[in-house]
Design an enzyme around this catalytic site. Structure first.
Site, short mmCIF file in Angstrom:
data_model
loop_
_atom_site.label_atom_id
_atom_site.label_comp_id
_atom_site.label_asym_id
_atom_site.label_seq_id
_atom_site.Cartn_x
_atom_site.Cartn_y
_atom_site.Cartn_z
N ASP A 30 0.85 -1.19 0.00
CA ASP A 30 0.00 0.00 0.00
C ASP A 30 0.89 1.24 0.00
O ASP A 30 1.58 1.51 0.98
CB ASP A 30 -0.89 -0.02 1.25
CG ASP A 30 -2.09 0.90 1.14
OD1 ASP A 30 -2.23 1.58 0.12
OD2 ASP A 30 -2.89 0.94 2.10
N ASP A 31 0.89 1.98 -1.12
CA ASP A 31 1.68 3.22 -1.25
C ASP A 31 3.19 2.97 -1.29
O ASP A 31 3.97 3.85 -0.91
CB ASP A 31 1.40 4.20 -0.10
CG ASP A 31 0.02 4.82 -0.17
OD1 ASP A 31 -0.77 4.44 -1.03
OD2 ASP A 31 -0.25 5.71 0.68
N ARG A 73 -7.62 -1.30 -6.96
CA ARG A 73 -8.09 -2.60 -6.47
C ARG A 73 -9.26 -3.11 -7.31
O ARG A 73 -9.39 -4.31 -7.54
CB ARG A 73 -8.47 -2.49 -4.99
CG ARG A 73 -7.25 -2.32 -4.10
CD ARG A 73 -7.58 -1.67 -2.76
NE ARG A 73 -6.36 -1.06 -2.24
CZ ARG A 73 -5.48 -1.68 -1.46
NH1 ARG A 73 -5.71 -2.92 -1.07
NH2 ARG A 73 -4.39 -1.06 -1.05
N LYS A 123 -6.15 -5.55 3.65
CA LYS A 123 -6.97 -4.35 3.44
C LYS A 123 -7.88 -4.53 2.22
O LYS A 123 -7.40 -4.69 1.11
CB LYS A 123 -6.05 -3.14 3.25
CG LYS A 123 -6.73 -1.90 2.70
CD LYS A 123 -5.72 -0.79 2.43
CE LYS A 123 -6.33 0.30 1.56
NZ LYS A 123 -5.41 1.40 1.29
N HIS A 125 -10.93 -2.39 1.08
CA HIS A 125 -11.11 -1.06 0.49
C HIS A 125 -11.84 -1.07 -0.85
O HIS A 125 -11.54 -0.28 -1.75
CB HIS A 125 -9.77 -0.33 0.36
CG HIS A 125 -9.92 1.16 0.51
ND1 HIS A 125 -8.86 2.02 0.60
CD2 HIS A 125 -11.02 1.94 0.60
CE1 HIS A 125 -9.28 3.26 0.72
NE2 HIS A 125 -10.60 3.25 0.73
N SER A 175 -8.38 1.66 4.36
CA SER A 175 -7.03 2.04 4.79
C SER A 175 -6.94 2.08 6.31
O SER A 175 -7.95 2.24 7.01
CB SER A 175 -6.66 3.40 4.21
OG SER A 175 -6.60 3.36 2.81
N HIS A 247 1.65 2.49 3.80
CA HIS A 247 0.66 3.58 3.93
C HIS A 247 0.64 4.09 5.38
O HIS A 247 0.87 3.33 6.32
CB HIS A 247 -0.70 3.02 3.53
CG HIS A 247 -1.80 4.02 3.38
ND1 HIS A 247 -2.33 4.73 4.44
CD2 HIS A 247 -2.52 4.41 2.29
CE1 HIS A 247 -3.31 5.51 4.01
NE2 HIS A 247 -3.44 5.34 2.70
N ASN A 300 -0.28 1.93 -5.80
CA ASN A 300 0.02 3.23 -6.43
C ASN A 300 1.39 3.68 -5.94
O ASN A 300 2.06 2.95 -5.20
CB ASN A 300 -1.05 4.30 -6.11
CG ASN A 300 -1.44 4.38 -4.65
OD1 ASN A 300 -2.57 4.07 -4.28
ND2 ASN A 300 -0.51 4.78 -3.80
#
Length: 511
Positions: A30-31, A73, A123, A125, A175, A247, A300
């Site tokens: 994530d990130d 996602r 996660k 989301h 998140s 994240h 991302n």
């Protein structure tokens, strides 16, 4: 049995074993930025991620469908561009309803139909089928600050991962800085929130839920699923592991604090890498590593609120030399690490510069199972199999890739050329959308990424015919409802409308 017959029998057994569908593990950070892993220039040790690169294939031009997480996602699960859904910009919240359409086939559903045991850990989301408490009734208990109060946590949700093709699940709703803060196992909350907790944003929380516990819990649950699936030996398995890190909130466990030498963010990268190592260790412990397709990537690019300036001062470049960050239409928003290990098929130490997209996972999984032709014409409309690249055969069919920003800006990539259908970043970086600076700039941007990977020189005014051709290609992709061969499909939600200045320059985008 004579020796030749024994040899033929052994060869037949070997052929059958080789043809058996592989286990599949998809790990989604994530990130995590393109430059975060050590093998890509990062300063924090990431030995397990680096091991995937050494033992498999590294893709250097891999992209998410969107530069923010919910839409990416969606594309990953469906093989369809996110902007074809009802979500045209932004992300969902933890209390949002499902984004996935009820009749849409997901990759998990496809694999389950093909005989796979399927699980998601991490996660989600993508929205859940929450029910709200009656208006005349207060929340079950506790204070009511933030998101998540007033939801009914007492039973199984009708719409969750189990309704999307997963046999089992262990997830958080969104998140780690979005309430409600709790786990759901097999679509049922494991506790009723009774307190408010805050990780950047306040929200309803289970009393024992702590952000710092998520990665260890996800590692434990993943290992358990792999062990149980391998011991059963009756089905191949698919594990989707969307992590909550790196994240924000940046919450490395005590074991990792201070270990990276570049601060909490680096420590969190190390713990993220540790989870990858736990998965690889369990595959090896169960003797299924060679027969398992493992993919590691991110949803991302690096998020600037993780303190980019501090990272750069320490010599760590989460974005490499790319322009932009998470949310942007620039490369830093959506170009991500992408590693594939499958010892039976993928040659170790390989590198591919092909421009690929996370949407390609659906078709790749189907192809790995030998069922690419079984994808329905109403599914995976923007997914192209990576198997020719993984086998070293060439023949990857994607002709162009469409990018999308947090604010709904589009870009199209064909070869080394990238056309951004906006004058700005489309996200959080300068020039910001609707800013005075952006209004003075040329309406679109064209970059030759082979010569200008940092997107510094806008060639749009010098290449008007190329701009028109690429815009027409994008318009057709939107209009046809797909980019793979097949019957025309309808996009969902509101019609896509490009900015007035862009339409004035390129009328084909207004047709």
């Amino acid at each position: 049995m004579t020796a030749p017959r024994i040899l033929l029998a052994l060869l037949a057994i070997g052929a059958l074993a080789q043809a058996a569908p592989p286990n599949i593990v998809f790990i989604l950070a994530d990130d995590m930025g393109y430059g975060d892993p050590r093998h890509a220039g990062g300063k924090a040790p990431t030995p397990h991620i680096d091991r995937l690169a050494a033992e498999g294939m590294r893709f250097t031009d891999a992209h998410t469908s969107s530069s923010v997480c919910t839409p990416t996602r969606y594309g990953l699960m469906t093989g369809r561009y996110n902007w074809r859904s009802t979500l045209k910009q932004g992300v969902l919240q933890g209390n949002s309803q499902p984004l996935l359409e009820k009749d849409r086939t997901t990759v998990a559903e496809f694999l389950k139909y093909e005989g796979y045991s399927t699980s998601v850990v991490g996660k989600w989301h993508l929205g859940l089928g929450w029910s709200r408490l009656p208006r005349n009734r207060k929340a079950d208990s506790g204070p009511t600050e933030g998101t998540g109060w007033g939801l009914d946590y007492r039973g199984k949700l009708p719409r969750g991962p189990l309704a999307e093709g997963f046999d089992e699940s262990f997830i958080i709703p969104a998140s780690l800085d979005m309430g409600p803060f709790l786990y759901l196992r097999d679509d049922k909350p494991t506790a009723i929130p009774s307190v408010t907790k805050t990780w950047l944003r306040p929200g309803a929380a289970a009393a024992d839920f702590e952000a710092v516990k998520c990665l260890p819990d996800f590692a434990r649950e993943s290992r358990d699923f792999i062990r149980r699936s391998a011991e059963a030996k009756d089905k191949p398995f698919f594990l989707y592991l969307p992590l909550t890190s790196p994240h924000t909130p940046i919450v490395p466990g005590a074991e990792w604090k201070g270990k990276s030498g570049i601060g909490d963010y680096g420590d969190f990268l190390m713990e993220t890498d540790w989870v990858v190592g736990e998965v690889l260790a369990e595959l090896e412990a169960q003797g299924v590593a060679r027969h398992t397709l493992v993919i590691f990537t991110s949803d991302n690019g690096f998020a600037p609120y993780a303190d980019l300036k501090a990272q750069l001062e320490k010599g760590h470049k989460p974005l490499g030399d790319l322009r932009g960050t998470k949310a942007d239409i620039f490369e830093g928003g959506h170009r991500v690490p992408f590693l594939v290990r499958w010892p039976e098929v993928v040659k170790a130490g390989g590198t591919s510069s092909a421009t690929i997209c996370l949407n390609d996972f659906f078709a790749t999984a189907a192809d790995a199972v030998g069922k690419l032709s079984s994808i329905a014409p109403t599914a995976a409309e923007d997914s192209f199999s990576l198997m020719p690249l993984l086998k070293g055969e060439g023949g990857y069919a994607r002709g162009f890739t469409i990018h999308h920003s947090a604010k709904g800006a589009f870009a199209i990539r064909q070869g080394s050329w990238k056309l951004c259908l906006c004058p700005d970043s489309g996200g959080w970086s300068d020039p910001k959308p609707d800013s005075a600076e952006a209004k003075e700039l040329y309406p679109v941007q064209l970059y030759d990424l082979e010569k200008d990977p940092a997107e510094k020189v806008n060639l749009a005014e010098k290449e008007p015919e190329r701009v028109k051709e690429m815009a027409a290609l994008l318009a057709k992709a939107i209009r046809e409802g797909r980019t793979t061969p097949g019957p025309k499909q309808e996009n969902d939600g509101e019609a896509i409308v490009f900015p007035e200045r862009v339409r004035g320059l390129l009328p084909v985008l207004g047709e």
